[in-house]
Design a protein around this motif. Structure first.
Motif: not given
Length: 337
Positions: A35-60
């Motif tokens: 969406g526009r208010d959340q970043l997902l951070v993926w650790n590519l060395e693991r397989s347990d899914g992303p962490d969520s980081v708040p963001a505001e009005w994200l476009r790219s």
């Protein structure tokens, strides 16, 4: 061949925008938006899914080519975030620092950003106005606007030195390729803003090779390679219609990964156009975005259903050679179930 545990890794499912996915300079992290208010951070060395980081009005978003920084374009303007690795118990993730406002293009409503491989230039796109600029970050001069670019207002695929997007800067920042221009793919002189060559009348995702020799143009029904020295087409590969298509160069510019169908990626010799291998995804969802890490180790694919797939082409090459199926021989089909 089933290279699941050594060659490809599923990271997880999550509702995110695969068009914004990018990979960090060290190849360890992938980031996308939800969406526009959340970043997902993926650790590519693991397989347990992303962490969520708040963001505001994200476009790219786009990672810095060489430094531990993440560029985020949002409604209030673009910011640069330094990041560091944090460990909490057994879990390791990224922690973003405080935002630093980027100079960019004044009060324009910017949507996309990408950098040159040498990190000396940034390109900015304003979708609503169809305009694009190139900024020399080592100079106090104003960004140069590309003349009569007319970037599509709906083509919002984030751009990166790691893979294709709607715009791409050459490694030295001299050229800007716009794949979503009117009338199609146009190359601009980033110093003057002048259009120097129209390469296609069809919309495409584009990427300059890290070694500066090639420009890949991934259209809906074909991928074409152009030589930067004279803008001559050197080869063309047709494939079933894909909407959109995606591509990514290896960091040495020798290989190009390109989506040849919604669930298959071809590894191609960049100079000759010869297909060396085919990577078959077990996920029925179409491949939307791909990025090749700077160390060459990982090829990261993002699908429409928000899977992230991680392939290791060098390891794949070694395993094929051990089986007598080296891709220096005729192309091999590699399928994972």
């Amino acid at each position: 061949i089933r290279p699941y545990d050594t060659v490809m890794q599923y990271v997880s499912r999550f509702i995110s925008n695969a068009r914004t996915m990018d990979v960090s300079a060290d190849g360890r992290w992938a980031v996308s938006s939800a969406g526009r208010d959340q970043l997902l951070v993926w650790n590519l060395e693991r397989s347990d899914g992303p962490d969520s980081v708040p963001a505001e009005w994200l476009r790219s978003l786009s990672f810095h080519p060489t430094e531990a920084k993440l560029f985020i374009v949002k409604r209030g303007g673009p910011d640069s975030f330094s990041y560091r690795v944090m460990t909490n118990g057994s879990r390791t993730t990224l922690a973003l620092g405080e935002p630093v406002a980027m100079r960019s293009v004044g009060d324009r409503k910017l949507n996309l950003v990408t950098a040159s491989a040498d990190a000396r230039s940034l390109a900015w796109v304003e979708l609503g106005a169809g305009r694009a600029w190139v900024e020399d970050v080592t100079s106090a001069a104003r960004p140069v606007e590309m003349k009569k670019v007319q970037h599509s207002s709906t083509a919002d695929y984030s751009c990166s030195v790691r893979g294709s997007g709607t715009v791409s800067l050459s490694a030295d920042g001299r050229w800007l390729a716009c794949g979503a221009s009117t009338p199609g793919v146009v190359v601009f002189d980033a110093r003057s803003g002048d259009a120097v060559r129209e390469l296609s009348k069809r919309e495409a995702n584009v990427q300059f090779s890290p070694d500066g020799r090639w420009l890949a143009v991934a259209e809906r029904a074909r991928c074409r390679m152009f030589r930067v020295a004279d803008w001559a087409q050197v080869w063309e590969m047709e494939h079933p219609r894909i909407e959109p298509s995606a591509a990514a160069f290896s960091p040495d510019g020798a290989l190009l990964a390109v989506a040849k169908s919604p669930q298959a990626v071809a590894l191609i010799d960049a100079a000759s156009g010869r297909e060396l291998a085919e990577l078959q995804s077990p996920d029925p969802a179409p491949i939307i975005t791909m990025r090749w890490s700077a160390d060459g180790r990982r090829l990261v694919l993002a699908t429409r259903e928000n899977h992230i797939e991680v392939w290791e082409p060098a390891m794949l090459h070694q395993e094929l050679a051990m089986l007598g199926l080296d891709w220096d021989k005729p192309a091999s089909g590699l399928e994972t179930h």
